[in-house]
Enzyme design. Sequence first.
Site, PDB file in Angstrom:
ATOM      1  N   SER A 148      16.498  -1.007 -14.275  1.00 42.71           N
ATOM      2  CA  SER A 148      15.450   0.670 -14.484  1.00 42.71           C
ATOM      3  C   SER A 148      14.495   0.660 -15.056  1.00 42.71           C
ATOM      4  CB  SER A 148      16.587   1.575 -15.146  1.00 42.71           C
ATOM      5  OG  SER A 148      15.410   2.795 -15.408  1.00 42.71           O
ATOM      6  N   TYR A 161      20.505   3.968 -23.316  1.00 41.29           N
ATOM      7  CA  TYR A 161      20.733   3.660 -21.826  1.00 41.29           C
ATOM      8  C   TYR A 161      19.498   2.807 -21.734  1.00 41.29           C
ATOM      9  CZ  TYR A 161      19.416   4.831 -16.801  1.00 41.29           C
ATOM     10  OH  TYR A 161      18.971   4.546 -15.200  1.00 41.29           O
TER      11      TYR A 161
HETATM   12  N1  LIG Z   1      17.807   7.614 -10.230  1.00 41.20           N
HETATM   13  C1  LIG Z   1      17.603   7.211 -11.179  1.00 41.20           C
HETATM   14  O1  LIG Z   1      16.054   7.198 -11.007  1.00 41.20           O
HETATM   15  C2  LIG Z   1      17.522   5.879 -11.495  1.00 41.20           C
HETATM   16  C3  LIG Z   1      16.056   5.471 -12.220  1.00 41.20           C
HETATM   17  C4  LIG Z   1      16.166   3.389 -12.637  1.00 41.20           C
HETATM   18  C5  LIG Z   1      17.777   3.292 -12.661  1.00 41.20           C
HETATM   19  N2  LIG Z   1      18.159   3.596 -12.310  1.00 41.20           N
HETATM   20  C6  LIG Z   1      19.899   3.110 -11.688  1.00 41.20           C
HETATM   21  O2  LIG Z   1      20.353   3.531 -10.840  1.00 41.20           O
HETATM   22  C7  LIG Z   1      21.358   3.322 -10.469  1.00 41.20           C
HETATM   23  C8  LIG Z   1      22.072   4.720 -10.008  1.00 41.20           C
HETATM   24  O3  LIG Z   1      21.703   5.145 -10.326  1.00 41.20           O
HETATM   25  P1  LIG Z   1      21.864   7.569  -9.519  1.00 41.20           P
HETATM   26  O4  LIG Z   1      20.866   8.489 -10.249  1.00 41.20           O
HETATM   27  O5  LIG Z   1      21.885   7.211  -7.908  1.00 41.20           O
HETATM   28  O6  LIG Z   1      22.441   7.600  -9.949  1.00 41.20           O
HETATM   29  P2  LIG Z   1      23.746   8.724  -9.536  1.00 41.20           P
HETATM   30  O7  LIG Z   1      24.612   9.658 -10.674  1.00 41.20           O
HETATM   31  O8  LIG Z   1      23.629   9.697  -8.691  1.00 41.20           O
HETATM   32  O9  LIG Z   1      25.384   7.743  -8.637  1.00 41.20           O
HETATM   33  C9  LIG Z   1      26.088   7.200  -9.871  1.00 41.20           C
HETATM   34  C10 LIG Z   1      27.216   7.373  -8.931  1.00 41.20           C
HETATM   35  O10 LIG Z   1      28.099   6.202 -10.159  1.00 41.20           O
HETATM   36  C11 LIG Z   1      29.729   6.694  -9.848  1.00 41.20           C
HETATM   37  N3  LIG Z   1      30.407   5.909 -10.974  1.00 41.20           N
HETATM   38  C12 LIG Z   1      29.476   7.027 -11.825  1.00 41.20           C
HETATM   39  N4  LIG Z   1      31.129   5.946 -13.586  1.00 41.20           N
HETATM   40  C13 LIG Z   1      31.263   5.124 -12.506  1.00 41.20           C
HETATM   41  C14 LIG Z   1      32.512   4.901 -12.481  1.00 41.20           C
HETATM   42  N5  LIG Z   1      32.816   3.899 -14.047  1.00 41.20           N
HETATM   43  N6  LIG Z   1      33.247   3.577 -11.729  1.00 41.20           N
HETATM   44  C15 LIG Z   1      32.325   3.362 -10.384  1.00 41.20           C
HETATM   45  N7  LIG Z   1      31.913   4.700 -10.431  1.00 41.20           N
HETATM   46  C16 LIG Z   1      30.868   5.117 -11.090  1.00 41.20           C
HETATM   47  C17 LIG Z   1      29.049   7.984  -9.707  1.00 41.20           C
HETATM   48  O11 LIG Z   1      30.482   8.981  -9.069  1.00 41.20           O
HETATM   49  C18 LIG Z   1      28.189   8.015  -8.828  1.00 41.20           C
HETATM   50  O12 LIG Z   1      28.882   8.056  -7.643  1.00 41.20           O
HETATM   51  C19 LIG Z   1      22.251   3.260 -12.265  1.00 41.20           C
HETATM   52  O13 LIG Z   1      22.121   1.886 -12.629  1.00 41.20           O
HETATM   53  C20 LIG Z   1      20.873   3.917 -12.496  1.00 41.20           C
HETATM   54  O14 LIG Z   1      20.958   3.411 -13.448  1.00 41.20           O
HETATM   55  C21 LIG Z   1      18.535   5.308 -11.344  1.00 41.20           C
END
Ligand SMILES: NC(=O)c1ccc[n+]([C@@H]2O[C@H](COP(=O)([O-])OP(=O)(O)OC[C@H]3O[C@@H](n4cnc5c(N)ncnc54)[C@H](O)[C@@H]3O)[C@@H](O)[C@H]2O)c1
Length: 266
Positions: A148, A161
Amino acid sequence: MNPKRPSGSVRYENQGRVVIVTGGCSGIGRAICDAFAQSEAMVICADVDDASAADLPDGIDYVHCDVASEADCKTVATHAVNHHGGIDVLVNNAAIQPKSSYAPIHQLDSDTWRQMLAVNLSGYHWMAKHVVPVMLQQRSGVIVNLASGQAHRTAREVGTYGPIKAANVMQTRQWGIEYARHGIRVVSVSPGAIDTPLVRATLQQQGGGDALANRHPLGRIGQTAEVAAAVLWLSSNDASFVTATDLEVDGGLGGFGAFADPYSQD
Ligand SMILES: NC(=O)c1ccc[n+]([C@@H]2O[C@H](COP(=O)([O-])OP(=O)(O)OC[C@H]3O[C@@H](n4cnc5c(N)ncnc54)[C@H](O)[C@@H]3O)[C@@H](O)[C@H]2O)c1
């Protein structure tokens, strides 16, 4: 001069490649599953959200897996080998950022800390631990860790986080150098704000989407497909000299020295 220039894009061939995506049922993970599936990879989505798994496109193999459980992670790796013959790409993407985590650390509830460590840090470790032996045997493989922008610069109240995301970048560097001479590349991607349920929840917490969009030099938040495109490139042979490093896919946000809003009038 024609002001409307062709934009150009790349299509990847992933036929015959086996790809594991953790947290593939939602957001960025879902876009990564879709992009790999569209390029004809065999995609295994490892997630806890059995209800949303029903919406995955045909052909994606869903395995229930809580990445906080080493046993579940081992089961996914074994499943990939037994049913699909190997593992070419692991995308460590599943992570959580519950509302309770938005607190300075002296007010942070200890269960939230433990839960985020278990999913966001140990989850990446357990998956890699059980996938790497398969890749070592193949002498090939790519691991992509979703980190991130908050791995690199921080904001208030993300004291769990942010540091764990920074650790995801160090996992990338550590595993990358460890296995570089064994045909395994390890890279991470650090998104800026991307339009997903996780970010929509954050916005509710921090208030207002326009300000967040404006903080990005490109003037908008990103789309999940834009992160997936970076993951597909990094997983491809076009990135064959890229390992043990991180790519920020963030609309330019990382160009600033701090996470503060440089466009703010106050
Ligand atoms: N969305 C953003 O702006 C953003 C920015 C920087 C980094 N990220 C990173 O990108 C990745 C995805 O983020 P996102 O926004 O798509 O998240 P999201 O919440 O939309 O999706 C997360 C997924 O992970 C699954 N999950 C949660 N706990 C779990 C577990 N214990 N075992 C298996 N699956 C599990 C959930 O069911 C979901 O399908 C993450 O690592 C997040 O930190 C996201």
